[in-house]
Design a protein around this motif. Sequence first.
Motif, PDB file in Angstrom:
ATOM      1  N   GLY A   1      28.352  -4.119  -7.430  1.00 35.99           N
ATOM      2  CA  GLY A   1      29.389  -4.815  -6.694  1.00 35.99           C
ATOM      3  C   GLY A   1      30.783  -4.655  -7.277  1.00 35.99           C
ATOM      4  O   GLY A   1      31.761  -5.120  -6.662  1.00 35.99           O
ATOM      5  N   ILE A   2      30.901  -4.014  -8.432  1.00 39.39           N
ATOM      6  CA  ILE A   2      32.210  -3.769  -9.057  1.00 39.39           C
ATOM      7  C   ILE A   2      32.719  -2.399  -8.587  1.00 39.39           C
ATOM      8  O   ILE A   2      31.991  -1.413  -8.630  1.00 39.39           O
TER       9      ILE A   2
ATOM     10  N   ILE B   1      35.064   5.590  -7.877  1.00 36.76           N
ATOM     11  CA  ILE B   1      35.685   6.590  -7.005  1.00 36.76           C
ATOM     12  C   ILE B   1      36.653   7.416  -7.847  1.00 36.76           C
ATOM     13  O   ILE B   1      37.685   6.918  -8.297  1.00 36.76           O
ATOM     14  N   LYS B   2      36.293   8.662  -8.063  1.00 35.17           N
ATOM     15  CA  LYS B   2      37.088   9.552  -8.905  1.00 35.17           C
ATOM     16  C   LYS B   2      38.111  10.280  -8.047  1.00 35.17           C
ATOM     17  O   LYS B   2      37.769  10.872  -7.025  1.00 35.17           O
ATOM     18  N   ILE B   3      39.377  10.234  -8.492  1.00 38.54           N
ATOM     19  CA  ILE B   3      40.458  10.866  -7.740  1.00 38.54           C
ATOM     20  C   ILE B   3      40.970  12.089  -8.494  1.00 38.54           C
ATOM     21  O   ILE B   3      41.385  11.994  -9.655  1.00 38.54           O
ATOM     22  N   GLU B   4      40.922  13.233  -7.821  1.00 36.20           N
ATOM     23  CA  GLU B   4      41.499  14.474  -8.345  1.00 36.20           C
ATOM     24  C   GLU B   4      42.473  15.003  -7.297  1.00 36.20           C
ATOM     25  O   GLU B   4      42.739  14.357  -6.295  1.00 36.20           O
ATOM     26  N   ALA B   5      42.987  16.186  -7.527  1.00 32.69           N
ATOM     27  CA  ALA B   5      43.806  16.870  -6.526  1.00 32.69           C
ATOM     28  C   ALA B   5      43.463  18.347  -6.590  1.00 32.69           C
ATOM     29  O   ALA B   5      43.142  18.867  -7.663  1.00 32.69           O
TER      30      ALA B   5
ATOM     31  N   ALA C   1      43.661  -1.713  -3.619  1.00 29.74           N
ATOM     32  CA  ALA C   1      43.710  -3.057  -3.036  1.00 29.74           C
ATOM     33  C   ALA C   1      42.334  -3.689  -2.927  1.00 29.74           C
ATOM     34  O   ALA C   1      42.199  -4.919  -2.980  1.00 29.74           O
ATOM     35  N   GLY C   2      41.307  -2.872  -2.790  1.00 27.12           N
ATOM     36  CA  GLY C   2      39.949  -3.404  -2.685  1.00 27.12           C
ATOM     37  C   GLY C   2      39.112  -3.200  -3.924  1.00 27.12           C
ATOM     38  O   GLY C   2      37.879  -3.339  -3.874  1.00 27.12           O
ATOM     39  N   ALA C   3      39.754  -2.860  -5.048  1.00 25.52           N
ATOM     40  CA  ALA C   3      39.017  -2.530  -6.265  1.00 25.52           C
ATOM     41  C   ALA C   3      39.096  -3.648  -7.290  1.00 25.52           C
ATOM     42  O   ALA C   3      39.876  -4.601  -7.159  1.00 25.52           O
TER      43      ALA C   3
ATOM     44  N   LEU D   1      49.777  -5.698  -5.290  1.00 25.29           N
ATOM     45  CA  LEU D   1      48.828  -5.472  -4.196  1.00 25.29           C
ATOM     46  C   LEU D   1      47.533  -6.239  -4.416  1.00 25.29           C
ATOM     47  O   LEU D   1      46.901  -6.706  -3.465  1.00 25.29           O
ATOM     48  N   ASN D   2      47.119  -6.343  -5.679  1.00 31.95           N
ATOM     49  CA  ASN D   2      45.814  -6.899  -6.005  1.00 31.95           C
ATOM     50  C   ASN D   2      45.932  -7.634  -7.345  1.00 31.95           C
ATOM     51  O   ASN D   2      45.759  -7.045  -8.406  1.00 31.95           O
ATOM     52  N   PRO D   3      46.230  -8.955  -7.324  1.00 30.04           N
ATOM     53  CA  PRO D   3      46.482  -9.703  -8.558  1.00 30.04           C
ATOM     54  C   PRO D   3      45.295  -9.744  -9.527  1.00 30.04           C
ATOM     55  O   PRO D   3      45.486 -10.009 -10.716  1.00 30.04           O
ATOM     56  N   ARG D   4      44.086  -9.507  -9.022  1.00 28.83           N
ATOM     57  CA  ARG D   4      42.927  -9.583  -9.922  1.00 28.83           C
ATOM     58  C   ARG D   4      42.553  -8.231 -10.511  1.00 28.83           C
ATOM     59  O   ARG D   4      41.544  -8.108 -11.209  1.00 28.83           O
TER      60      ARG D   4
END
Length: 809
Positions: free
Chosen positions: A399-400, A426-430, A486-488, A513-516
């Motif tokens: 759930g994390i 979720i791994k972000i590359e380019a 925002a959803g992470a 965007l996401n205080p937590r």
Amino acid sequence: MSVFSHLRVIEIGSAPAASYCARLFADFGAAVQKVEPPAGDPLRRTAPLTPGGQSAWFAFLNFNKSSIVIDANEPDASARLTTLIKDCDILVDGRDVDSADCPTTDIAAIRHVHPDLIYIEASWFGREGPYAGFAATDSTVRALAGLVKLVGPVKGPPLHAPDFQTGILAGLWGFIATASSVVARMREGTGRSWSLSIFESTLTLSEYHMFEAFACGDVMRRIGINRFWPGGPAGIYDTKRGWLGVTTLTPAQWRAFCDMLGLSELRDDPALVLAEDRLLHMERIERQFVPKLKARTAQEWFVEGLKQKVPIVPVPEISDVLLDKEKNARGAIVPVLLGEEQGLTAGSMQRLTLTPPRRGGRVPALGEQQAFASARTHPIRTGLASSGRIDVGGQPLHGIRVVDFTMGWAGPLCTRTLADLGAEVIKIEAIQYPDWFRGVDRRPAYVNGRTFEKTPRFCIVNRNKRGITLDLKRPQGVALAKRLVAGADIVVDNYSVDVLSRLGLGYQVLSALNPRIVMMSMSAFGADSVYRDCRAYGSTLEQGSGLPSVVGSLNGSPVMSHTAFGDAVGGLNGCAAVLVALIHARSTGQGQFIDLAQIECMMPFAAPWITLQSISGMRPMKYGNRHPQFVPHGCFRCAGEDNWIMIAATDAHMWQRLAVLIGRPEWAIDESLGCEKARRSIEDDIEIRLAAWTLTREADEAMSELQAAKIAAGVARLPIDLLKDEHLRSRAFLQETERGFIGLHPQPSMPIRDGGAPYAVRTAAPTLGQHNREILSGLLGLSSAEIAQLEREGIIGTVMLSDEGNAHL
């Protein structure tokens, strides 16, 4: 209030891994109570000792704890211990390493009536397998783990660092297991039971070379002090004044390094473009550049390296580390009180900015209760009510969600561990700048052959993740990244300082965007460091940590013990830090920024020497392959070519058994030699006799005979040997995984288990952009047309761009 002020931790037995795990909880406010026998934890007598007779190693492992003495001979001993455990949140058990005369207690029965108890048990090799009953020390375990044989002179013997490594590595893994269980308990209301293998924890340092050997075969050999496969230069060199750590891996770094030294012939040699090619010519290369380094001081070269973006760093003595104002200001070095002696030691490396760790503290005297222990509040029980089951099961971090902006080894190891424990990563590359662990060769042949999908090192540290591509240098890519954050719950990056901020993805933006959100920057030196712009690899971190100055022979050069030591260590510390911040965020709704400096994460390995010199003012003694406490101790040649075994006699009884085994029974019955100091006087003679004995035996044969006599010994393995190690095979440590472009390949398991089997590898490492559609459509709701447009514009994609392709953008 500190993050863990609601937690009570009990530590039993005597094991550095257990002590360090518990100390990390104490760093963040837990009330940690250490159960000791009347004679005290044996680690209190571990060398090196301060002038006042206090163990510097024990001090590092145990400040800010309380001590409780329970005499196992007292009739109520077991009942007292059971009562303590029933009232705690976490039980850390090192009895399998050394029972330290701990009273017996029925852990299973306690967990039945106290199902929210989190329990971790450390052992050298695990409860089952061919090595399970082995006598062991830090050095024999490192030998078996492939961390000794590749270090040192070509002809031997292999060299190794002092005995302060396996406990730190395994302690970090123990903390990761227990802290993740705290997260799970907040959700489920139930604790977990873990087993921790110190040997398998140590393989975290070996796995890179293990799986490079899987791909390349039996190509690794010991090639000299401060030289390492697969390339370089990556070592320590003398200058006009001081030692200099150098690492040049990429073609650009090599060219810049040659330009610094005025070596255009080397720079322009096409045979030296890649690091692995340079390894074949290292003698010729070093003959040309080593004399050039004598023209300037280490500090002057460092300044020049900053300008040229070359990873070079001065190699400090312990005295330099102690005087480092930055490390003192950041809390990497903290005050410690050992009885009447005041000294310094390595602090907590988990640099949380909102809920920082304690800065130093007092080592408890035997039976001493620290004042803050009584201030503990009643344990917080959040989440579901207990189900009454001993284990809820499932993955603790289910759930994390983690957004992963990391590359290379350190950052991806951190996020891989979170993924292994159940987090969605979720791994972000380019396509313009993918993870450099896919390879730094940008020539068309490499790209067109999809070689960037065939590197085992990338696959090892990126399993269990989903991967997307986003060009973060363009607004559309940044906007999509923000929507993911925002959803992470967690964001991790190990770019150079301020890279994400310059892209519009800094903490101030993301926390709005996401205080937590918990966001960690894993830079080499820290966000506020004067060295913040210094390029660094794992080798750079070891070179700059102070550790090499205490490794090697008395008058020899500083010695590196692993080509990328700092990467794995940084990754584990990063994971530990994120879990602390996550627990705080789940309790309060407050996220925070973590400023992790990877070079500081290396400092615990030199902690005893830091403490010793801070008190005595004396430069630490280097022992080579000998030991300040165990005689004999060393790496001895066996029959065959370059075969070695590590042997240690840790007490008088083990010494007597060893003397008999090697054919010197008169030594065994000589009562005067029962003392280590007396054996020190004839150490040369002992080593000659022991070397003659081992030389007539194959390494595994020698280990079998020694272990049959309960003498600590471990064959010095090569990394490739670990792929077929009988103990690892018996424990299913290596898992077979199928992946495109590589096929079936082995993956290492975590060294922590909450059942009999290791956590399964669920999915192979993603191919470049493999999950673009799945995440952009399923998670962010983009249409097929929008995704197609992103592909046409090169904001996403599945094929790495070559230098040619980037030039056309």
